[in-house]
Design a protein around this motif. Sequence first.
Motif, PDB file in Angstrom:
ATOM      1  N   GLY A  96      16.717 -63.069  23.325  1.00 27.84           N
ATOM      2  CA  GLY A  96      17.317 -64.392  23.394  1.00 27.84           C
ATOM      3  C   GLY A  96      18.829 -64.328  23.407  1.00 27.84           C
ATOM      4  O   GLY A  96      19.432 -63.272  23.582  1.00 27.84           O
ATOM      5  N   GLY A  97      19.441 -65.494  23.205  1.00 27.52           N
ATOM      6  CA  GLY A  97      20.881 -65.603  23.242  1.00 27.52           C
ATOM      7  C   GLY A  97      21.508 -65.572  21.864  1.00 27.52           C
ATOM      8  O   GLY A  97      20.872 -65.915  20.876  1.00 27.52           O
ATOM      9  N   VAL A  98      22.762 -65.150  21.835  1.00 29.40           N
ATOM     10  CA  VAL A  98      23.542 -65.208  20.603  1.00 29.40           C
ATOM     11  C   VAL A  98      23.998 -66.652  20.468  1.00 29.40           C
ATOM     12  O   VAL A  98      24.754 -67.157  21.292  1.00 29.40           O
ATOM     13  N   ALA A  99      23.516 -67.305  19.452  1.00 33.07           N
ATOM     14  CA  ALA A  99      23.703 -68.746  19.299  1.00 33.07           C
ATOM     15  C   ALA A  99      25.113 -69.127  18.868  1.00 33.07           C
ATOM     16  O   ALA A  99      25.882 -68.295  18.385  1.00 33.07           O
ATOM     17  N   GLN A 100      25.413 -70.393  19.021  1.00 32.86           N
ATOM     18  CA  GLN A 100      26.717 -70.937  18.668  1.00 32.86           C
ATOM     19  C   GLN A 100      27.060 -70.674  17.206  1.00 32.86           C
ATOM     20  O   GLN A 100      28.213 -70.486  16.858  1.00 32.86           O
ATOM     21  N   GLU A 101      26.068 -70.626  16.344  1.00 36.60           N
ATOM     22  CA  GLU A 101      26.314 -70.424  14.930  1.00 36.60           C
ATOM     23  C   GLU A 101      27.002 -69.084  14.642  1.00 36.60           C
ATOM     24  O   GLU A 101      27.687 -68.935  13.647  1.00 36.60           O
ATOM     25  N   ASP A 131      26.899 -53.286  17.519  1.00 31.95           N
ATOM     26  CA  ASP A 131      26.142 -52.635  18.577  1.00 31.95           C
ATOM     27  C   ASP A 131      24.782 -53.308  18.702  1.00 31.95           C
ATOM     28  O   ASP A 131      23.935 -53.175  17.825  1.00 31.95           O
ATOM     29  N   LEU A 132      24.608 -54.057  19.785  1.00 35.36           N
ATOM     30  CA  LEU A 132      23.337 -54.716  20.099  1.00 35.36           C
ATOM     31  C   LEU A 132      22.775 -54.191  21.425  1.00 35.36           C
ATOM     32  O   LEU A 132      22.004 -54.868  22.083  1.00 35.36           O
ATOM     33  N   SER A 133      23.163 -52.985  21.812  1.00 31.41           N
ATOM     34  CA  SER A 133      22.731 -52.436  23.094  1.00 31.41           C
ATOM     35  C   SER A 133      21.223 -52.175  23.110  1.00 31.41           C
ATOM     36  O   SER A 133      20.581 -52.077  22.056  1.00 31.41           O
ATOM     37  N   ASN A 134      20.679 -52.085  24.315  1.00 32.64           N
ATOM     38  CA  ASN A 134      19.257 -51.803  24.529  1.00 32.64           C
ATOM     39  C   ASN A 134      18.334 -52.813  23.850  1.00 32.64           C
ATOM     40  O   ASN A 134      17.316 -52.451  23.264  1.00 32.64           O
ATOM     41  N   ASN A 135      18.717 -54.070  23.902  1.00 31.01           N
ATOM     42  CA  ASN A 135      17.881 -55.174  23.442  1.00 31.01           C
ATOM     43  C   ASN A 135      17.636 -56.095  24.635  1.00 31.01           C
ATOM     44  O   ASN A 135      17.876 -55.700  25.772  1.00 31.01           O
ATOM     45  N   HIS A 136      17.166 -57.280  24.385  1.00 32.85           N
ATOM     46  CA  HIS A 136      16.872 -58.236  25.456  1.00 32.85           C
ATOM     47  C   HIS A 136      17.719 -59.492  25.273  1.00 32.85           C
ATOM     48  O   HIS A 136      17.200 -60.604  25.187  1.00 32.85           O
ATOM     49  N   ILE A 137      19.029 -59.315  25.206  1.00 32.51           N
ATOM     50  CA  ILE A 137      19.957 -60.425  24.971  1.00 32.51           C
ATOM     51  C   ILE A 137      20.236 -61.124  26.290  1.00 32.51           C
ATOM     52  O   ILE A 137      20.584 -60.488  27.282  1.00 32.51           O
ATOM     53  N   THR A 138      20.066 -62.427  26.292  1.00 34.10           N
ATOM     54  CA  THR A 138      20.181 -63.204  27.530  1.00 34.10           C
ATOM     55  C   THR A 138      21.517 -63.906  27.686  1.00 34.10           C
ATOM     56  O   THR A 138      21.784 -64.475  28.743  1.00 34.10           O
ATOM     57  N   GLY A 139      22.366 -63.916  26.671  1.00 35.30           N
ATOM     58  CA  GLY A 139      23.666 -64.555  26.821  1.00 35.30           C
ATOM     59  C   GLY A 139      24.318 -64.855  25.488  1.00 35.30           C
ATOM     60  O   GLY A 139      23.738 -64.646  24.430  1.00 35.30           O
ATOM     61  N   PHE A 140      25.558 -65.352  25.585  1.00 34.35           N
ATOM     62  CA  PHE A 140      26.342 -65.755  24.418  1.00 34.35           C
ATOM     63  C   PHE A 140      26.709 -67.216  24.583  1.00 34.35           C
ATOM     64  O   PHE A 140      27.229 -67.606  25.623  1.00 34.35           O
TER      65      PHE A 140
END
Length: 153
Positions: A96-101, A131-140
């Motif tokens: 998922g995304g890194v949320a506004q919080e 370091d959040l590499s090699n995850n499934h991050i979709t955006g900031f």
Amino acid sequence: PSEWRTNPLYGMVDLRLDRNLIATWELTGVAPDHAFADGSRVCDIPLTLPPLQWSSLRNLNVSGNPFNIRVRDFLLSLAYLPGLITLDAAGCSLRGGVAQEFGGGIVPAFLEDQPCAGEVIDGFPTLVRLDLSNNHITGFETSPSGPLSFVDL
């Protein structure tokens, strides 16, 4: 691990849990999505569990553990730590995304004995390396605040 949630780790500065195949991460200090609106907290919405009490922790490495949770929840569970400098969570199946919080901060009312006024304060006040590499991050949705100088996605 859940049994460590309220344990203050008695002066622990560095904690390495990487590549232990820990399959769950406690959602301590995490508020439901609807607890925030327009960068402010909606009062009277409780946390899932109280925040971690690891005030002396400076470096945490949980890389390679298959948590399979939202990156928002993972980050919020650690954002209360007042002295965390390094957070390594590479390859943890965060999604998922890194949320506004994350950039907007932590709500004082989430901490014990503080009234809810709706305002927020910055989380991760001392975080320098993430370091959040090699995850499934979709955006900031936001830019992190504080002294952060290294980010690996």
